[in-house]
Design an enzyme around this catalytic site. Structure first.
Site, mmCIF file in Angstrom:
data_model
loop_
_atom_site.group_PDB
_atom_site.id
_atom_site.type_symbol
_atom_site.label_atom_id
_atom_site.label_comp_id
_atom_site.label_asym_id
_atom_site.label_seq_id
_atom_site.Cartn_x
_atom_site.Cartn_y
_atom_site.Cartn_z
ATOM 1 N N HIS A 164 0.920 -1.086 -0.020
ATOM 2 C CA HIS A 164 -0.202 -0.100 -0.051
ATOM 3 C C HIS A 164 0.893 1.335 -0.001
ATOM 4 O O HIS A 164 1.976 1.179 0.521
ATOM 5 C CB HIS A 164 -1.084 -0.004 1.273
ATOM 6 C CG HIS A 164 -2.011 1.178 1.071
ATOM 7 N ND1 HIS A 164 -1.882 2.435 1.615
ATOM 8 C CD2 HIS A 164 -3.216 0.979 0.800
ATOM 9 C CE1 HIS A 164 -3.104 3.035 1.365
ATOM 10 N NE2 HIS A 164 -3.913 2.282 0.669
ATOM 11 N N HIS A 165 0.444 2.159 -0.897
ATOM 12 C CA HIS A 165 1.409 3.280 -0.945
ATOM 13 C C HIS A 165 1.558 4.189 0.311
ATOM 14 O O HIS A 165 2.574 5.040 0.592
ATOM 15 C CB HIS A 165 0.739 4.481 -1.989
ATOM 16 C CG HIS A 165 1.677 5.125 -2.701
ATOM 17 N ND1 HIS A 165 2.799 5.820 -2.408
ATOM 18 C CD2 HIS A 165 1.780 5.349 -4.172
ATOM 19 C CE1 HIS A 165 3.691 6.208 -3.235
ATOM 20 N NE2 HIS A 165 2.762 5.820 -4.523
ATOM 21 N N SER A 166 0.938 4.147 1.299
ATOM 22 C CA SER A 166 1.102 4.534 2.341
ATOM 23 C C SER A 166 2.173 4.045 3.379
ATOM 24 O O SER A 166 2.974 4.912 4.049
ATOM 25 C CB SER A 166 -0.134 4.441 3.706
ATOM 26 O OG SER A 166 -0.369 3.082 3.773
#
Length: 483
Positions: A164-166
């Site tokens: 996930h880009h987070s």
């Protein structure tokens, strides 16, 4: 190999119901290890920005899952981001990293291979396509690894990382992956990346400073106009509303790095200029084909096409490969990326080299501006003043009003191994963005790889787009050789 450490030494949280997971820990729980997600990490959970990073890695040998699992414990799980849940508080919308027990078997998935596969390449492509249909459950840290031990023309096995880009931006995660690799020529040494050397400091003249200010002002106006109303021309490559919710087709095509160098030297430009020129030429070829009838005559193709890419810039000072910790003393972790709105000149050019010349002129203008820094800090300011929802809507509007995402990541200059497996290629990309197309370019050894992430409904023939990119490079190379 060293023994696998006891995973129960990681601090866990008691989660008895899904509701408790969403609301965070109960009052009175020991939460001194909890840390809030940064505003930029939180932004990647908003609609239109809820993006996953995909990393496809080909192996020249069959992949041993047990070796991967054992090494992941010593690498990925050393980093808090990969051994923590992201827990949301329903009352105020805040999110925290909550350390948890990690079962490595929940994160390493071994794909079942059918006995009657007609095309191994198509099987891998379909597998990743299906992977992009669903998110990672928030009951575990937001990453996983899929192992496909199936032989292709280039590889004996393929692994697909999903983050996930987070967790971090492309450079953070490439850093993490490369920290797990070693040079084939020196099994104790990390690979090297281009751009590690510091350039000499140049004091800008008053005129050059004025140019930077003017270019930045123009970029600011275009950004505001795009956020308010300015959309790209509707073409067969422009996605429709809701495209971010549809699965993606990932297609990989590698070209010779020497061919790109030949053009670079002939025109005295950068490698990136050549790649952008090839991309621009390939887009025209593709659109020409989509607008052509049975007699190869153009039907309905607009004369002046507004066609822009959201072009991402790494804002870190270096591309040095670091260890696996999350102490971020040198800015390794987080999402430290800015972007510029990069126009493409879509049209026929008699001299193929003009595509590269146009790309060079455009990039010179973008480099002589503060646009990437502006977009990065503007996102932070909007987050602070107006909250996560408004920032998310702003991001979505700007991204949707352009045609594609474009990004590149420097790859290793030497042949490498990943946990002892020789790497054939690296191919990073994304899904979840509000665009129908993303082009990601990565270099490795003597190859430059174009990674296409395409929405099936908008671009049903991404292999044709790859063919057009490859044919455009051949035409540009031939023109450069004739100079």
């Amino acid at each position: 190999m060293e023994n696998i450490p006891n995973l129960h030494t990681l601090r866990s949280i008691r989660i008895s119901t899904n509701e408790e997971t969403c609301n965070g820990l109960k009052k009175g729980d020991n939460n001194h290890h909890e840390q809030p997600l940064s505003p930029m990490a939180r932004l990647f959970h908003e609609p239109g920005s809820n993006v996953y990073i995909i990393g496809i890695m080909g192996s020249k040998t069959k992949i041993c899952p047990d070796v991967f699992k054992e090494n992941l414990v010593h690498t990925f799980l050393k980093n808090r981001r990969f051994s923590s849940l992201q827990v949301k508080n329903r009352e105020n919308g805040s999110m925290k990293w909550i350390p948890t027990q990690v079962n490595i078997d929940d994160h390493v998935i071994i794909a079942k291979i059918d006995d009657d596969i007609k095309s191994s390449e198509k099987f891998i492509e379909d597998y990743i396509f299906n992977l992009s249909k669903s998110p990672i459950e928030n009951t575990k840290p937001l990453w996983d690894l899929h192992i496909l031990n199936i032989k292709t023309l280039e590889t004996e096995g393929t692994c697909v990382f999903r983050f996930h880009h987070s967790l971090g931006d492309g450079m953070s995660l490439m850093n993490l992956l490369l920290a797990c690799t070693r040079k084939v020529s020196d099994p104790q040494a990390l690979p090297t990346l281009p751009g590690n050397n510091k350039s000499h400091v140049v004091v800008p003249s008053i005129w050059s400073r004025l140019i930077v200010l003017w270019n930045s002002f123009v970029a600011l106006l275009m950004f505001v106009f795009t956020a308010l109303f300015l959309q790209d021309t509707k073409t067969p490559m422009k996605g429709s509303i809701g495209v971010e919710h549809r699965p993606r087709r990932f297609v990989i095509r590698s070209v010779s790095r020497d061919d790109i160098k030949l053009v670079k030297q002939a025109l005295n430009v950068t490698m990136n200029d050549v790649v952008l020129g090839v991309t621009q030429a390939g887009f025209y070829r593709y659109l020409h084909g989509r607008y052509s009838d049975m007699n190869n005559k153009l039907v309905g193709m607009p004369s002046n096409i507004r066609f822009r890419a959201t072009f991402f810039f790494n804002l870190r000072a270096t591309t040095k490969i670091n260890d696996f910790t999350d102490t971020d003393t040198d800015g390794t972790w987080g999402n430290k990326i800015g972007y510029a709105l990069l126009p493409f000149n879509i049209g026929f050019k008699k001299d193929p080299l003009d595509y590269v010349r146009d790309a060079t002129a455009t990039m010179k203008c973008k480099k002589a501006s503060l646009e990437p820094l502006f977009t990065y800090f503007l996102a932070k300011i909007v987050l602070k003043l107006f909250g996560i929802k408004i920032a998310g809507k702003l991001n979505h509007k700007v991204f949707y009003n352009t045609t594609l995402w474009f990004s590149n990541v420097p790859g290793p200059q030497e042949e490498i191994t990943f946990f002892g497996h020789k790497v054939a290629y690296l191919a990073p990309s994304c899904y979840g963005q509000p665009n129908a197309l993303m082009i990601h370019v990565v270099s490795y050894l003597d190859k430059v790889t174009f990674v296409i992430s395409a929405d099936d409904e908008t671009i049903p023939d991404p292999h044709k787009l790859c063919d057009d990119l490859e044919e455009s490079l051949r035409a540009i190379k031939a023109a450069a050789q004739a100079v």
